[in-house]
Design an enzyme around this catalytic site. Structure first.
Site, PDB file in Angstrom:
ATOM      1  N   LYS A 345       0.836  -1.207   0.000  1.00  0.00           N
ATOM      2  CA  LYS A 345       0.000   0.000   0.000  1.00  0.00           C
ATOM      3  C   LYS A 345       0.867   1.252   0.000  1.00  0.00           C
ATOM      4  O   LYS A 345       0.635   2.176  -0.780  1.00  0.00           O
ATOM      5  CB  LYS A 345      -0.909  -0.041   1.234  1.00  0.00           C
ATOM      6  CG  LYS A 345      -1.851   1.136   1.380  1.00  0.00           C
ATOM      7  CD  LYS A 345      -3.100   0.741   2.148  1.00  0.00           C
ATOM      8  CE  LYS A 345      -2.847   0.543   3.629  1.00  0.00           C
ATOM      9  NZ  LYS A 345      -2.836   1.799   4.390  1.00  0.00           N
ATOM     10  N   SER A 346       1.874   1.294   0.854  1.00  0.00           N
ATOM     11  CA  SER A 346       2.722   2.492   0.947  1.00  0.00           C
ATOM     12  C   SER A 346       3.411   2.767  -0.392  1.00  0.00           C
ATOM     13  O   SER A 346       3.477   3.908  -0.848  1.00  0.00           O
ATOM     14  CB  SER A 346       3.791   2.293   2.019  1.00  0.00           C
ATOM     15  OG  SER A 346       3.203   2.187   3.275  1.00  0.00           O
ATOM     16  N   ARG A 446      -8.750  11.693  12.606  1.00  0.00           N
ATOM     17  CA  ARG A 446      -7.308  11.499  12.804  1.00  0.00           C
ATOM     18  C   ARG A 446      -6.529  12.817  12.795  1.00  0.00           C
ATOM     19  O   ARG A 446      -6.900  13.762  12.109  1.00  0.00           O
ATOM     20  CB  ARG A 446      -6.782  10.508  11.757  1.00  0.00           C
ATOM     21  CG  ARG A 446      -7.425   9.140  11.947  1.00  0.00           C
ATOM     22  CD  ARG A 446      -6.954   8.129  10.958  1.00  0.00           C
ATOM     23  NE  ARG A 446      -5.552   7.807  11.140  1.00  0.00           N
ATOM     24  CZ  ARG A 446      -4.864   7.017  10.327  1.00  0.00           C
ATOM     25  NH1 ARG A 446      -5.467   6.479   9.281  1.00  0.00           N
ATOM     26  NH2 ARG A 446      -3.598   6.766  10.554  1.00  0.00           N
ATOM     27  N   SER A 491       7.252   8.909  12.419  1.00  0.00           N
ATOM     28  CA  SER A 491       6.192   8.764  11.422  1.00  0.00           C
ATOM     29  C   SER A 491       6.726   8.934  10.005  1.00  0.00           C
ATOM     30  O   SER A 491       7.229  10.001   9.636  1.00  0.00           O
ATOM     31  CB  SER A 491       5.086   9.792  11.667  1.00  0.00           C
ATOM     32  OG  SER A 491       4.243   9.839  10.535  1.00  0.00           O
ATOM     33  N   GLN A 493       4.852   8.990   7.478  1.00  0.00           N
ATOM     34  CA  GLN A 493       3.931   9.872   6.747  1.00  0.00           C
ATOM     35  C   GLN A 493       4.351  11.324   6.905  1.00  0.00           C
ATOM     36  O   GLN A 493       4.345  12.095   5.943  1.00  0.00           O
ATOM     37  CB  GLN A 493       2.503   9.658   7.233  1.00  0.00           C
ATOM     38  CG  GLN A 493       1.980   8.272   6.888  1.00  0.00           C
ATOM     39  CD  GLN A 493       0.566   8.038   7.370  1.00  0.00           C
ATOM     40  OE1 GLN A 493      -0.024   8.897   8.010  1.00  0.00           O
ATOM     41  NE2 GLN A 493       0.032   6.870   7.056  1.00  0.00           N
ATOM     42  N   ASP A 639       2.120  -1.311  11.729  1.00  0.00           N
ATOM     43  CA  ASP A 639       0.798  -1.741  11.236  1.00  0.00           C
ATOM     44  C   ASP A 639       0.510  -3.210  11.560  1.00  0.00           C
ATOM     45  O   ASP A 639      -0.576  -3.713  11.283  1.00  0.00           O
ATOM     46  CB  ASP A 639       0.715  -1.550   9.718  1.00  0.00           C
ATOM     47  CG  ASP A 639       0.685  -0.074   9.343  1.00  0.00           C
ATOM     48  OD1 ASP A 639       0.301   0.745  10.206  1.00  0.00           O
ATOM     49  OD2 ASP A 639       1.044   0.261   8.212  1.00  0.00           O
ATOM     50  N   LYS A 666      -4.486   5.366  14.747  1.00  0.00           N
ATOM     51  CA  LYS A 666      -4.563   4.734  13.418  1.00  0.00           C
ATOM     52  C   LYS A 666      -6.028   4.760  12.948  1.00  0.00           C
ATOM     53  O   LYS A 666      -6.812   5.551  13.445  1.00  0.00           O
ATOM     54  CB  LYS A 666      -4.008   3.311  13.495  1.00  0.00           C
ATOM     55  CG  LYS A 666      -2.515   3.270  13.801  1.00  0.00           C
ATOM     56  CD  LYS A 666      -1.697   3.857  12.668  1.00  0.00           C
ATOM     57  CE  LYS A 666      -0.211   3.860  12.969  1.00  0.00           C
ATOM     58  NZ  LYS A 666       0.541   4.638  11.982  1.00  0.00           N
ATOM     59  N   ARG A 720      -7.516  -3.708   9.646  1.00  0.00           N
ATOM     60  CA  ARG A 720      -6.557  -4.632  10.279  1.00  0.00           C
ATOM     61  C   ARG A 720      -7.133  -5.297  11.530  1.00  0.00           C
ATOM     62  O   ARG A 720      -6.758  -6.411  11.878  1.00  0.00           O
ATOM     63  CB  ARG A 720      -5.251  -3.905  10.594  1.00  0.00           C
ATOM     64  CG  ARG A 720      -4.598  -3.331   9.330  1.00  0.00           C
ATOM     65  CD  ARG A 720      -3.114  -3.091   9.504  1.00  0.00           C
ATOM     66  NE  ARG A 720      -2.632  -2.148   8.495  1.00  0.00           N
ATOM     67  CZ  ARG A 720      -2.346  -2.482   7.237  1.00  0.00           C
ATOM     68  NH1 ARG A 720      -2.516  -3.718   6.819  1.00  0.00           N
ATOM     69  NH2 ARG A 720      -1.900  -1.569   6.389  1.00  0.00           N
TER      70      ARG A 720
HETATM   71  C1  S3P Z   1       2.652   4.699   6.271  1.00  0.00           C
HETATM   72  C2  S3P Z   1       3.226   5.025   7.479  1.00  0.00           C
HETATM   73  C3  S3P Z   1       2.701   4.573   8.767  1.00  0.00           C
HETATM   74  C4  S3P Z   1       1.722   3.411   8.602  1.00  0.00           C
HETATM   75  C5  S3P Z   1       0.749   3.618   7.471  1.00  0.00           C
HETATM   76  C6  S3P Z   1       1.487   3.808   6.168  1.00  0.00           C
HETATM   77  C7  S3P Z   1       3.237   5.245   5.024  1.00  0.00           C
HETATM   78  O1  S3P Z   1       2.002   5.630   9.393  1.00  0.00           O
HETATM   79  O2  S3P Z   1       1.017   3.193   9.796  1.00  0.00           O
HETATM   80  O3  S3P Z   1      -0.120   2.512   7.344  1.00  0.00           O
HETATM   81  O4  S3P Z   1       2.913   4.744   3.942  1.00  0.00           O
HETATM   82  O5  S3P Z   1       4.057   6.180   5.131  1.00  0.00           O
HETATM   83  P1  S3P Z   1       2.773   6.708  10.331  1.00  0.00           P
HETATM   84  O6  S3P Z   1       3.728   7.427   9.499  1.00  0.00           O
HETATM   85  O7  S3P Z   1       1.695   7.597  10.862  1.00  0.00           O
HETATM   86  O8  S3P Z   1       3.420   5.880  11.389  1.00  0.00           O
END
Ligand code: S3P
Length: 769
Positions: A345-346, A446, A491, A493, A639, A666, A720
């Site tokens: 997914k990422s 969130r 993080s 993200q 995750d 989350k 999940r």
């Molecule tokens: C992700 C980072 C993670 C993860 C999310 C996907 C990403 O979140 O939990 O499912 O693709 O960068 P955080 O950066 O908030 O930890």
């Protein structure tokens, strides 16, 4: 519960489909039915009266019980009316208003007047002519509902339910009058919105008037051709769907096109330009151009549907098909075979993002066709990027370069996808245009301050809702400058968001992370020829460069593989291979933790694809033991904890997790959601603010080798949580029923099929509403 309006007497002028349906809806709300409306039948009776030039229509309205009485003359009915609704065709409005102006003094002193016309500027003009000014008790309105049928006989009490009604009050319209008209429509189950007159006419020209014009024109064109009987005989679903509205009332539509001429012509110009482009593509046999247009349109069509329904893409589809999804998982089962779980997914999000911003064409393989990454793909289509696919994981992104995105026509809706919203925040902060980012109910809860605050420090202007929550309004055209940012939480993200904003910033953007987090953004930027530096815990880049398209092979998602790794780890006799899984060192916390717990897990066939390491994961059952999870592994397995908690429940002794407060923000509060579910199954645990202690059962303890019981779990709409409890059933003594599972489609389309294939027994069904 819908409230009938408080009006004493409602006069409907024009008893056709629209006026008749309003009367029917008011009756259904309890209005004017003795004994059921206010005061239970005491006090003055409430009445619906109607005026129509056709005495037969009035007689039918009375016979149907929609109106109490009626007349062909307005002055005979206006007496004591508290609310007058003008429901006549647009061009008849002027005459009716003149007649009303001559007798309105006989109505109740606080009378309010409204209308239902499909265009507003022409009707406002008619009002000013009739009354000499725009009365402050006249609230123009337009219910966006209708049918190709006409006449009171077609009246439908549900015509307005869940439809929109647009009111166009003027600056000096009496707010009490507006509130009373709102109450009228609210009683029909409609959603009431306000807009100014000019905007209303432009919006309706595009969304309603233009399609009617096209339908009339297409049917007329075909009907004129000699072989028309032949053609109509073979006309199938497509023709029927497209032309249904050509059966609408011709007089009403003639009036609308006369009244809304300018806005319709502007909409028609845009349409003709689009058809001309497609014509050229067909003429030249330019399949790519056709595909790009059809693809964009097809996805936009689905997207609009989900936007209107405020649910995410496939969840919306599932709801339509089945209502809310429930899993029923039988206890026990085996775990054997060789499977490949869907793409990461990422990496899928990032492939579309960087592909869109690159120069050239990016071919993506293995793209995750889950709801989250599809939302990202759709958002770029909304910003003018041609994207073909996905077709079986293949996507072709026609990059527009870092400065080639176009302003989207409306808010970008990213459903359940936190990654999309946070990464978009960074890249949109650097654009020349404004954007709004919205999501579903879970995403709206969130925290976004974690990206908005550092972006503001870079010079971005971002508004959030209260508490830093979505929606995000990102103001374009701001000059960004690089900053050096010390992330307060680990993080990926946040890091990725700032790096993407850094592409547009002057100077260096540096991010220090308190613990290593997934580095897909850095790797992919490098793969697209953009220099990213790293020293120790800090990475940085300089703005002003360019991205060059490169092919991307998305490995299987280790986060999805985790459910099957744990399934095999806890199930006696299990032997499973998960092929082509991404084993980026910043993602392998789950492998490390399972191995520490004693799992028999081996990496085979390790190699690299497009800058990301992959391997086949071979796992066999072995008894697990409880461990203290090393804090350093937490961000590397962030995750994976819902599934790992199930491993812990099947391990000998206590597993302790600390430093995992991020789990609380989350898709759900995962610590709480898992604790609730473990409690239902009877698994002993202690919940803490930043972690949990889980006391596992010795293998073979409990009834027939089960580690815990079964029960009814609420996944809280978190994909999940749903999948974790599905695999928990392998060691449960009884069935596990899991509610609210449609969001599994956000990250793992096909989960049920794969689970069945390896040996679980589970079915999906509709939750009783
Ligand atoms: C992700 C980072 C993670 C993860 C999310 C996907 C990403 O979140 O939990 O499912 O693709 O960068 P955080 O950066 O908030 O930890």
């Amino acid at each position: 519960m819908k409230q009938p309006p408080g009006e004493r007497r409602i006069l409907i002028v024009g008893l056709g489909l629209i006026g008749g349906s309003l009367a029917a809806a008011l009756r259904a709300s309890g209005y004017g039915r003795r004994g059921s409306d206010a005061a239970g039948g005491f006090g003055p009776a409430k009445e619906i009266v109607a005026c129509d030039p056709d005495a037969d229509e009035i007689a039918r309205g009375i016979e149907m019980g929609l109106i109490d009485r009626g007349d062909t003359r307005l002055e005979a009915l206006v007496e004591d009316a508290s609310l007058v609704v003008l429901a006549v065709p647009v061009l008849a409005m002027s005459g009716v208003m003149k007649a009303l102006a001559a007798c309105l003094d006989r109505a109740a002193p606080d009378v309010v007047v409204t209308d239902v016309g499909s265009t507003k500027a022409a009707i406002r003009e008619a009002a000013v002519t009739a009354f000499g000014h725009m009365p402050t008790n006249l609230v123009l309105g337009h219910p966006i509902a209708g049918s190709e049928k006409s006449g009171v006989a077609a009246a439908n009490p549900r015509l307005y339910a869940n439809h929109k009604v647009i009111l166009t009050p003027e600056a000096d319209t009496d707010p009490v009058a507006t509130a009373r008209v709102r109450a009228l429509w609210a009683a029909t189950g409609a959603e009431v919105l306000e807009m100014d007159v000019a905007r209303h006419d432009q919006v309706l020209a595009r969304t309603s008037h233009l399609p009617h014009l096209l339908a009339f024109s297409l049917v007329d064109t075909l009907a004129r051709q000699d072989e028309r009987l032949e053609i109509f005989r073979y006309a199938a679903g497509g023709f029927r769907d497209f032309t249904r509205i050509a059966g609408s009332d011709p007089v009403m539509w003639r009036d609308i096109f006369v009244a809304n001429r300018d806005a319709v012509l502007a909409a028609l110009d845009d349409f003709e330009a689009g058809v001309a482009r497609l014509r050229r593509a067909v003429e030249r046999g330019d399949g790519d151009a056709m595909l790009a247009t059809f693809d964009r349109a097809s996805h936009a069509r689905h997207y609009f549907e989900s936007l209107l329904n405020q649910t995410s893409y496939q969840a919306e589809y599932q709801m339509q098909q089945h209502g809310k999804l429930r899993y029923r998982v039988s206890p026990g089962g085996g775990v054997t075979g060789r499977i490949r779980v869907p793409g990461d997914k990422s990496i899928s999000h990032r492939a579309i993002m960087l592909g869109a911003l690159a120069e050239g064409i990016t071919e993506v393989k293995g793209f995750l066709e889950g709801e989250d990454s599809l939302a990202t793909l759709q958002a770029f289509r909304e910003m003018g990027v041609a994207i073909e696919g996905p077709h079986q994981g293949r996507v072709t992104v026609h990059g527009v370069g870092l400065h080639g995105l176009k302003a989207p026509a409306g808010p970008l809706y990213v459903g359940n996808a936190g990654t999309a919203m946070r990464l978009f925040a960074g890249l949109l902060a650097g654009q020349a245009f404004d954007t709004e980012l919205t999501g579903d109910a879970s995403l709206t809860r969130r925290p976004m301050g974690r990206v908005a605050d550092p972006l503001r420090a870079m010079g971005a202007e971002i508004d959030t809702a209260e508490g830093g929550r979505p929606p995000l309004h990102i103001h374009g055209g701001r000059a960004l400058r690089g900053i050096s940012y010390d992330m307060p939480m680990a993080s990926a993200q946040v890091k990725s968001c700032l790096l993407l904003a850094g592409l547009y910033a002057e100077g260096e953007t540096r991010v220090r992370e308190p613990a290593p987090t997934r580095d897909h953004t850095e790797r992919m930027l490098a793969g697209f020829g953009y220099e990213v530096h790293r020293q120790g815990d800090t990475c940085w880049l300089s703005g002003g460069g360019r991205l060059t398209a490169a092919p991307i092979d998305v490995p299987s998602d280790i986060s999805s593989a985790t459910f099957f790794l744990v399934a095999a780890a806890i199930t006696p006799g299990a032997d499973l291979v998960l092929e082509h899984v991404g084993i980026n060192p910043t993602r392998i916390g789950v492998i490390n933790i399972l191995q520490l717990m004693g799992a028999d897990l081996r990496l085979e066939n390790a190699h690299e694809v497009g800058g990301e390491p992959v391997a086949d994961l071979h796992i066999r059952h072995a008894p697990l033991k409880g461990i203290d999870i090393p804090v350093a592994q937490v961000p590397l397995a962030i995750d994976e904890f819902p599934a790992l908690f199930i491993a812990a429940a099947n391990a000998e002794g206590t597993t302790r997790l600390r430093g995992a407060e991020e789990l609380r923000v989350k898709e759900s509060d995962r610590l709480q959601a898992m604790a609730n579910g473990l409690a239902t199954l009877g698994v002993e645990h202690v919940l803490l603010e930043d972690g949990i202690d889980i006391v596992g059962r010795l293998e073979g303890e409990g009834s027939e080798g089960a580690s815990y019981g079964g029960g009814h779990i609420d996944s809280l709409g978190d994909h999940r949580i749903a999948m974790a409890f599905a695999i928990a059933a392998l060691r449960a003594g009884e069935e596990i029923v899991i509610d609210d599972c449609a969001n599994v489609a956000t990250s793992f389309p096909g989960f049920i099929d794969l689970a069945r294939r390896v040996g679980l027994t589970l079915e999906e069904q509709q939750e009783a509403s």
